[in-house]
Design a protein around this motif. Structure first.
Motif, PDB file in Angstrom:
ATOM      1  N   THR A   5       0.847  -1.226  -0.058  1.00  0.00           N
ATOM      2  CA  THR A   5       0.092   0.048  -0.024  1.00  0.00           C
ATOM      3  C   THR A   5       0.789   1.301  -0.102  1.00  0.00           C
ATOM      4  OG1 THR A   5      -0.073   0.096   2.242  1.00  0.00           O
ATOM      5  CG2 THR A   5      -1.898  -1.211   1.062  1.00  0.00           C
ATOM      6  N   ASP A   6       1.736   1.249   0.863  1.00  0.00           N
ATOM      7  CA  ASP A   6       3.028   2.516   0.814  1.00  0.00           C
ATOM      8  C   ASP A   6       3.719   2.226  -0.243  1.00  0.00           C
ATOM      9  OD1 ASP A   6       1.661   3.266   3.110  1.00  0.00           O
ATOM     10  OD2 ASP A   6       3.150   2.077   4.392  1.00  0.00           O
ATOM     11  N   SER A   7       4.585   3.516  -0.661  1.00  0.00           N
ATOM     12  CA  SER A   7       5.497   3.367  -1.616  1.00  0.00           C
ATOM     13  C   SER A   7       6.449   2.118  -1.572  1.00  0.00           C
ATOM     14  CB  SER A   7       6.271   4.590  -1.555  1.00  0.00           C
ATOM     15  OG  SER A   7       7.249   4.730  -2.759  1.00  0.00           O
ATOM     16  N   GLY A  52       6.493   4.995 -11.651  1.00  0.00           N
ATOM     17  CA  GLY A  52       6.294   5.797 -10.540  1.00  0.00           C
ATOM     18  C   GLY A  52       6.891   5.471  -9.345  1.00  0.00           C
ATOM     19  N   LEU A  53       7.578   4.429  -9.424  1.00  0.00           N
ATOM     20  CA  LEU A  53       8.566   3.512  -8.159  1.00  0.00           C
ATOM     21  C   LEU A  53       9.671   4.311  -8.143  1.00  0.00           C
ATOM     22  CD1 LEU A  53       6.159   1.393  -8.746  1.00  0.00           C
ATOM     23  CD2 LEU A  53       7.898  -0.349  -7.983  1.00  0.00           C
ATOM     24  N   HIS A  80      13.741  -1.718   5.004  1.00  0.00           N
ATOM     25  CA  HIS A  80      12.807  -3.048   4.889  1.00  0.00           C
ATOM     26  C   HIS A  80      12.472  -2.995   3.341  1.00  0.00           C
ATOM     27  CE1 HIS A  80      10.372  -6.333   6.039  1.00  0.00           C
ATOM     28  NE2 HIS A  80       9.441  -5.834   5.302  1.00  0.00           N
ATOM     29  N   TRP A  81      12.930  -3.953   2.533  1.00  0.00           N
ATOM     30  CA  TRP A  81      12.530  -3.911   1.195  1.00  0.00           C
ATOM     31  C   TRP A  81      11.499  -4.793   0.891  1.00  0.00           C
ATOM     32  CZ3 TRP A  81      15.547  -0.815  -1.152  1.00  0.00           C
ATOM     33  CH2 TRP A  81      16.866  -0.499  -0.773  1.00  0.00           C
TER      34      TRP A  81
END
Length: 531
Positions: free
Chosen positions: A67-69, A96-97, A141-142
């Protein structure tokens, strides 16, 4: 030149089907040849763009629930695999990432396509960082790590700083997407390059997107522990540039034509007899397991021939008929020989009689050890005209070829082919990604099964299943494929039901295998094979 019996041969693949089939398996040399021909007719960098686009699409799907980037780390190595990761990073940035790329290469020594990919990443502002295992582990945290470190060209163990880097990737609790093959894994053999003795290491991916064609090493030996879920991106290469496949990943369609629904007007004689021979002193459990599996895999009647004093009856399955091995008639049905047989002179004599019998034969366990010990038995096996099916585990295969077990595991496909050719038999080389081979060199890597099968007696169950299918008139190739697939699927179903993988016993496989066989027959009986 002697040709194998007709029952070993399957039709050649229909024209062009191997080129679209994701189950077709190609060696590194074959992939290289296809790639070279494809690159001759397209602009430089085209295949890299296609690979990166397919990988970016899969990455976005894996990140769809974040949900977050999303925080994405791409590890780019010193070749075109690293170039794929760099182009992929640019595409993710376009979406957009804000990906991070860990560049593990000297830019001045990169191939042209990879160098251009690095320049583009720099131009569009992709964040580039230096190799550092600690940067893999924290402070970020990937949500996804992409392994673009090495592709199919790696020939030596990963060592030094990169060894630590792979160790850091393997310590993460997030999806890991490997590009083409997990770095450090041999795409042909499925072995970790360097293995344990040389300190080899390979990325443990949750997903692998493999390019152009599927590779055998992703599905056997260490492959299934490292590749995770495998998808194939063919990169829009023209069909005429592909070579014919000689190996496939196993599927139901390959044996479905032998599945038959039972007629109301049938009887026990319609489904054949199986004689299971073994049970030397102290080893009576093995043939009993095999016989129970044969009965519950559809054989009309099952006999157990004991070398030692026969049991009066099997209390759990009194329908099994217990005899002394010398009392069995080798003139009808199918024979399974080897479970608990021992290697005595008596065992040797009984095995020779079975080899000389005019009936389908499954050779397991001590029958294989006797074949490894006695040339005249091997000669009798090679001379057979009736179907023969061998079920060695890696140590038994090593004895048959007079090599070491590590040598077997480092070349599972070629070992299975060698035994099949030398012994004029269909061979099931057991293990993770069991390899089923024919004397003509064609082979299948089985796609079912899990560590629940790593238990005493599971091989006896498989041998009994093979015998039952032969008794029901399956061609030997179909019997090997079907039994191996159903055996593995039974273990998978047990896991799905919350049983195992720890502590599953061989006996528990038998009723589940029966359920799998009945379901397959209802759903797929009589369909034409794919290969």
């Amino acid at each position: 030149m002697n040709r194998p019996p007709a029952s070993y041969r399957i039709p050649s693949p229909p024209a062009n089907t191997h080129r679209q089939d994701p189950t077709a398996l190609f060696s590194v040399a074959e992939i290289r040849a296809i790639e070279e021909k494809a690159m001759a007719d397209i602009p430089p960098g085209t295949l890299m763009q296609r690979a990166a686009k397919a990988a970016a699409s899969l990455a976005l799907a894996l990140l769809s629930r974040v949900t977050d980037s999303p925080k994405v780390l791409l590890v780019a190595g010193p070749g075109n695999n690293g170039g794929d990761a760099l182009v992929m990073a640019c595409l993710l940035a376009d979406a957009g990432l804000h990906p991070t790329v860990m560049v593990c290469a000297d830019p001045a020594r990169q191939p042209d396509d990879a160098q251009r990919a690095l320049e583009r990443a720099q131009a569009v502002g992709v964040r580039l960082i230096a190799p550092n295992p600690e940067a893999v582990r924290h402070p970020v945290h990937w949500d996804l790590v992409v392994d673009g470190l090495f592709g199919i060209g790696l020939a030596r163990p990963i060592s030094g700083a990169l060894h630590s880097l792979v160790g850091a990737i393997n310590s993460l609790d997030c999806p890991v997407l490997a590009l083409d093959v997990p770095s450090g894994l041999d795409a042909d053999t499925g072995c970790v390059i360097g293995g344990g003795s040389e300190g080899g290491i390979a990325v443990r991916a949750t997903h692998t997107l493999t390019f152009i064609g599927n590779k055998p090493g992703l599905h056997t030996c260490d492959g299934r522990d490292h590749a995770g879920e495998v998808q194939v991106a063919a990169l829009d290469i023209a069909p005429e540039l592909f070579v014919p496949a000689h190996a496939w990943l196993g599927s139901i369609s390959q044996f479905s034509s032998s599945l038959r629904k039972r007629l109301h007007s049938s009887h026990k004689g319609s489904y054949g007899d199986v004689a299971v021979i073994g049970g030397a002193h102290g080893m009576v459990g093995a043939p009993v397991l095999s016989a129970r599996a044969a009965a519950k895999s559809g054989a009309g009647r099952v006999f157990i021939g004991f070398l030692d004093e026969p049991l009066p009856y099997d209390a759990a399955h009194p329908e099994l008929m217990c005899r002394h091995a010398s009392e069995l008639d080798f003139r009808a049905g199918a024979v399974v020989i080897g479970p608990g047989l021992g290697t005595s002179d008596q065992a040797q004599a009984v095995l020779l009689g079975a080899l000389q019998a005019d009936m389908p034969l499954v050779l397991d366990a001590d029958a294989l050890n006797l074949l490894a010990l006695h040339v005249h038995l091997r000669e009798a096996l090679a001379a057979r005209t009736m179907p023969s099916l061998m079920t060695p585990h890696p140590l038994e295969a090593a004895r048959l070829l007079r090599i070491s077990t590590p040598e077997v595991q480092s070349s599972r496909l070629e070992v299975a082919r060698s035994i099949a050719r030398e012994c004029n038999s269909v061979v099931i080389l057991k293990g993770s990604g069991s390899v089923i081979a024919r004397p003509d060199g064609k082979l299948i890597i089985n796609a079912t099964g899990n560590p629940a099968l790593a238990t005493a007696g599971s091989g006896d169950v498989l041998a009994g299943m093979c015998g039952a299918l032969l008794a029901q008139s399956f061609p030997v190739w179909d019997a090997a494929l079907a039994a191996t697939w159903m055996h593995g699927r039974a273990a998978d179903r047990l896991i799905e039901d919350g049983i195992g993988p720890i502590g599953v016993t061989a006996s528990e496989l038998i009723p589940m295998a029966r359920a799998v066989y009945n379901e397959l027959t209802e759903q797929h009986a009589g369909r034409d094979p794919a290969i």
